[in-house]
Structure formats: C-alpha cells, structure tokens
Design a protein around this motif. Sequence first.
Motif, short mmCIF file in Angstrom:
data_model
loop_
_atom_site.label_atom_id
_atom_site.label_comp_id
_atom_site.label_asym_id
_atom_site.label_seq_id
_atom_site.Cartn_x
_atom_site.Cartn_y
_atom_site.Cartn_z
N MET A 204 7.82 -1.04 13.97
CA MET A 204 6.93 -2.24 14.03
C MET A 204 6.18 -2.06 12.53
N ALA A 205 6.35 -3.16 11.77
CA ALA A 205 5.80 -3.19 10.52
C ALA A 205 4.19 -3.19 10.67
N THR A 206 3.54 -2.51 9.52
CA THR A 206 1.98 -2.35 9.69
C THR A 206 1.48 -2.59 8.34
N LEU A 207 0.45 -3.22 8.26
CA LEU A 207 -0.35 -3.94 7.19
C LEU A 207 -1.52 -2.88 7.08
N VAL A 208 -1.97 -2.12 5.86
CA VAL A 208 -2.78 -1.27 5.92
C VAL A 208 -3.57 -1.59 4.56
N GLU A 209 -4.80 -1.20 4.43
CA GLU A 209 -5.77 -1.19 3.54
C GLU A 209 -6.50 -0.12 3.31
N PHE A 210 -6.56 0.37 1.97
CA PHE A 210 -7.41 1.77 1.70
C PHE A 210 -7.52 1.74 0.21
N SER A 211 -8.37 2.64 -0.09
CA SER A 211 -8.83 2.51 -1.52
C SER A 211 -8.87 4.13 -2.00
N LEU A 212 -8.86 4.36 -3.41
CA LEU A 212 -8.74 5.78 -3.93
C LEU A 212 -9.29 5.38 -5.03
N PRO A 213 -10.19 6.59 -5.49
CA PRO A 213 -10.94 6.59 -6.90
C PRO A 213 -9.74 6.72 -8.18
N ASN B 99 -0.71 16.89 -0.22
CA ASN B 99 -1.07 16.96 -1.60
C ASN B 99 -2.61 16.85 -1.93
N GLU B 100 -3.46 17.01 -0.71
CA GLU B 100 -4.90 16.64 -0.86
C GLU B 100 -5.30 15.45 -1.59
N ILE B 101 -4.83 14.41 -1.44
CA ILE B 101 -5.17 13.05 -2.09
C ILE B 101 -6.14 12.24 -1.04
N PRO B 102 -7.24 12.45 -1.55
CA PRO B 102 -8.17 11.88 -0.60
C PRO B 102 -8.50 10.17 -0.54
N TYR B 103 -7.67 9.57 0.12
CA TYR B 103 -7.69 8.11 0.07
C TYR B 103 -8.68 7.66 1.31
N THR B 104 -9.34 6.49 1.25
CA THR B 104 -10.10 6.00 2.29
C THR B 104 -9.33 5.05 2.89
N LEU B 105 -9.10 5.02 4.27
CA LEU B 105 -8.46 3.95 5.01
C LEU B 105 -9.52 2.89 5.36
N GLY B 106 -8.87 1.82 5.45
CA GLY B 106 -9.58 0.44 5.68
C GLY B 106 -8.94 -0.09 6.97
N GLN B 107 -8.73 -1.28 7.08
CA GLN B 107 -8.23 -1.92 8.27
C GLN B 107 -6.61 -1.73 8.33
N ILE B 108 -6.17 -1.73 9.49
CA ILE B 108 -4.89 -1.73 9.83
C ILE B 108 -4.49 -2.93 10.78
N HIS B 109 -3.45 -3.34 10.56
CA HIS B 109 -2.81 -4.57 11.29
C HIS B 109 -1.30 -4.41 11.57
N THR B 110 -1.02 -4.63 12.84
CA THR B 110 0.43 -4.80 13.24
C THR B 110 0.82 -6.11 13.00
N GLU C 144 -8.24 -0.48 -4.81
CA GLU C 144 -7.95 -1.13 -3.64
C GLU C 144 -6.82 -1.60 -3.34
N PHE C 145 -6.13 -1.12 -2.43
CA PHE C 145 -4.61 -1.32 -1.84
C PHE C 145 -4.44 -1.99 -0.73
N GLU C 146 -3.31 -3.06 -0.58
CA GLU C 146 -3.06 -3.46 0.69
C GLU C 146 -1.55 -3.16 0.74
N VAL C 147 -1.07 -2.54 1.55
CA VAL C 147 0.19 -2.07 1.77
C VAL C 147 0.95 -2.20 2.91
N LEU C 148 2.19 -2.64 3.03
CA LEU C 148 3.11 -3.22 4.13
C LEU C 148 4.05 -1.78 4.23
N PHE C 149 3.87 -1.17 5.48
CA PHE C 149 4.82 -0.25 5.81
C PHE C 149 5.88 -0.72 7.02
#
Length: 223
Positions: free
Chosen positions: A1-10, A134-145, A113-118
């Motif tokens: 199932m395709a999932t839309l994810v928002e997250f951020s990273l410095p 790889n110790e990449i510290p992203y911050t997870l936002g909203q997730i939608h299917t 700020e990213f919005e990514v379709l998986f």
Amino acid sequence: MATLVEFSLPATDFALGRLLTADSEIEIEFERIVPVGSNAIPLFFAWNDDLDAFEQRVRANDHVREFSKIEELGDRRLYLLNWNIPDGGFFEGFTTAETIIRSAYGYDSHAWEFEVLFPSQDDLTTFHNHCRENEIPYTLGQIHTLSEAGDDLVESILTEKQRDALLLALQHGYFQTPRQVTLSELADEFDISQQSLSDLIRRGNEALLEHALLGSSRDTSPD
C-alpha cells in the motif's frame, strides 16, 4: 500500500542540505527528483541570495557531476543537478527505497521539509532502517495511506493551498473548453501572483495523477 510521509531534517545533517543551503540565505524548492542508480538528479528552484556565487560554490563541490541552469523566472532560477550520492547518506535511502519526492523545501541552515511517497510499507521500512543504521536524525511528521477515502484522502494528497486553487479553478470554469476564466483573473481573486497560482494548479494536478496512476496501479492484480 502506498504511503505518504512528511518529515524534516536539519540542513547540516545531510550532504545535499550542506551543499545547497547551509551557511547561506539561499531558499530551495524541489520540482522533481529522479533516482538513477547511485545518482540522483534533482530539478529545483533557488532564490533569495547571490545566485552567481551559489552556482560557483555548487560546481566546486566534489560530489557534483553536472550543474545546469535551466531557466530564470524573475528572482528565481531553475537548476538541474546531477551528483554522486555519498555512501550511507540521507538520499541514498531514497534511491534504495525507490521513493518519489513530492515536495522538498530548504532554507539556510534550518530544517528541510520533505513530503515523500513510498510505494509500499516495505519501502518505508527500508528507508527507516537505512536512516537508523547510518544515524540520520530525521523528525517524522504526518503519515497517510493513499487508500483513505473521502476528504481524508484529498487532504493526504493535496496541500490546503493546492486544494483551494484547484477548487477555485474548477468553480470558475478554468478547466472547461473553451476556458471561462483566465489564469490572470483567477490569480487576482486568489490574491497571489499568476506564476504562484499556476504552480499550485500544476502541482495539485500532478499529485492527484500520482495517486490515481501510481497508487491504483499498485493495487491492481495482473491479468
């Protein structure tokens, strides 16, 4: 199932952020990113600083293979970047998981700020595991299917501004043949520039098509 994810990273925590915006006043907004093996080719707008100096700095980076100015629109320039993704980096996670970046925005050293379709939950898990290893510290936002229905589905696909722009265009006959209103007239009513409204309509249509074509094709069994 395709999932839309928002997250951020410095910007300072991943190579492309450091290259494009860290320690500058440059603003970046992606138009498209196409994974190509071990490379990624982002198409993006840049503005809000000395763009000539920006171009020199980017071209001097060891990871950059090709950097081209495609178009200049007012104070913005559209660029195409072909670069080698560092091993273990943030963008390597995107190519490993075969994602589609729907939007990305970065400014100075602030968080991008990213919005990514998986395409599937497995792809999202692959990306998350890559970042954790790889110790990449992203911050997870909203997730939608993308199987959600009704208003929740529209809200998961479109931003509020994209939805409002498409609704205004539809109500005023912009999509009819012949058109009942010009883009300039719509922009005046929406109280934004004609270029900004055109971008909202184009991106909104693109987002809906991605869901209709990519999302539905994942759920369709072969004949």
